[in-house]
Scaffold this motif. Structure first.
Motif: not given
Ligand code: ATP
Length: 353
Positions: A108-135
């Motif tokens: 949500y927050g990144l869509e508000m910043e109008r980032l590209s879909k690919a950029e959003i995907r990679s940043r969210v994946d990375e953050t989910l992994a570092s916070t142990d939330l991927t699953t």
């Protein structure tokens, strides 16, 4: 070349300069100045009503200071609305969107910043992994435990890569065990993300565990700022000494030799003071049991078992003042309630207020 780099590293990321805010007659924040450095884990600590949340809300832009300035990398950010500040506030209540999955909450927050879909995907994946939330990425907030919700709120703030993350009692809703785990977790995440964290807490132990530096506030004023060690070892006044860790206070007199006298027993001090009535402050770990004849006579009033050690609560025999000391669990075993013992203090660690 080296000099500007050194200057850049030493100059504060955030400068709070004589900031004040009143609500009617209440001076919620009363002229506070503080420098917070890049990559620092900084804790604002103090009793309820001391102004912690108001200060944090002014940093985030939800509240305007009556006077003073807030500088980020040297620029006054006071005129900027919250969404234009490179500071992100994580709310006490987490404020997750209940109808969205974990991943959608982060998107949500990144869509508000109008980032590209690919950029959003990679940043969210990375953050989910570092916070142990991927699953847990496809779950909704009501399918998560308290600790997991807390991690999602944190991930949602981190994914936006703010320069500064402001956290208001982030662990307040968690039970003690989870809280302790998350304290270390938060510290690790802060370190990995390389983001400055400013956390508000009223829990002194939490601040000691997590913070690189901390500030103690009372009645809207800054009492002391420093590393946990500095504040624990050299509290600037009686309030700070009492607020951080356990401190014994004993009323007595300083005699003509500059020693502290209580109940007729004499205790050397690290600094010279003139004769007067005085309060001695000494931490439990700097009190020991001694056989010395002229030491302070006390009676053990209670023994509390803490696993690693035992706290011996004592009352001075003559003036009936309370104090405690800590002994390794085994060493503490040979004492019992009602027993009389004599105490000495580590002179270097005594302070007079
Ligand atoms: P707590 O740990 O209880 O959250 P705090 O240290 O965060 O406390 P603040 O919430 O900053 O304290 O409040 C500081 C003082 O300002 C308190 O006396 C509070 O009652 C008062 N205050 C805060 N916000 C308002 C407001 N919107 N209107 C009136 N008074 C307020």
């Amino acid at each position: 070349m080296a000099e500007p780099e050194t200057r850049r590293m030493n100059s504060p990321l955030l400068r709070i300069d004589q900031v004040a805010k009143a609500f009617g007659k209440t001076r919620a924040v009363d002229g506070i100045s503080l420098d917070i450095r890049e990559n620092e884990f900084f804790a604002l600590l103090g009793p309820s009503g001391c102004g912690k949340t108001t200060l944090l809300r002014m940093l985030a832009g939800f509240e305007a200071p009556d006077s003073g300035r807030i500088l980020l990398s040297g620029n006054d950010i006071s005129p900027l609305p919250p969404e234009k500040r490179p500071l992100n506030l994580m709310f006490q209540s987490y404020a997750l969107f209940p109808h969205m999955s974990v991943r959608q909450n982060l998107n949500y927050g990144l869509e508000m910043e109008r980032l590209s879909k690919a950029e959003i995907r990679s940043r969210v994946d990375e953050t989910l992994a570092s916070t142990d939330l991927t699953t847990l990425a496809d779950r909704k907030p009501d399918q998560l435990s308290g600790g997991q919700k807390q991690r999602v709120a944190l991930a949602r703030a981190l994914v936006k890569r703010p320069k500064v993350l402001l956290l208001d009692e982030p662990l307040g809703a968690l039970d003690k065990k989870l809280r302790e785990k998350m304290q270390l977790e938060l510290k690790r995440l802060q370190h990995e993300a390389g983001i400055t964290f400013i956390i508000v807490t009223h829990d002194q132990e939490e601040a000691l565990v997590m913070a690189d530096r901390m500030a103690i506030l009372k009645d809207g004023k800054l009492l002391q700022a420093g590393t946990p060690e500095e504040i624990y070892e050299e509290p600037s006044d009686r309030f700070v000494a009492n607020f951080i860790g356990v401190m014994n206070f004993l009323d007595g007199q300083i005699d003509g030799d500059g020693a502290f006298v209580v109940d007729g027993s004499k205790h050397p001090l690290p600094m010279r003071h003139g004769p007067r009535g005085a309060t001695l402050a000494v931490r439990p770990e700097h009190v020991s049991i001694t056989q010395r004849k002229d030491a302070l006579r006390v009676v053990i009033s209670d023994i509390a078992y803490h696993g690693l050690d035992r706290a011996l609560h004592c009352k001075t025999k003559s003036s009936q003042q309370s104090l405690q000391l800590r002994l390794a669990a085994e060493a503490g075993q040979k004492y019992s309630v009602g027993q009389e013992v004599k105490l000495a203090f580590n002179a270097d660690k005594c302070r007079i207020y």
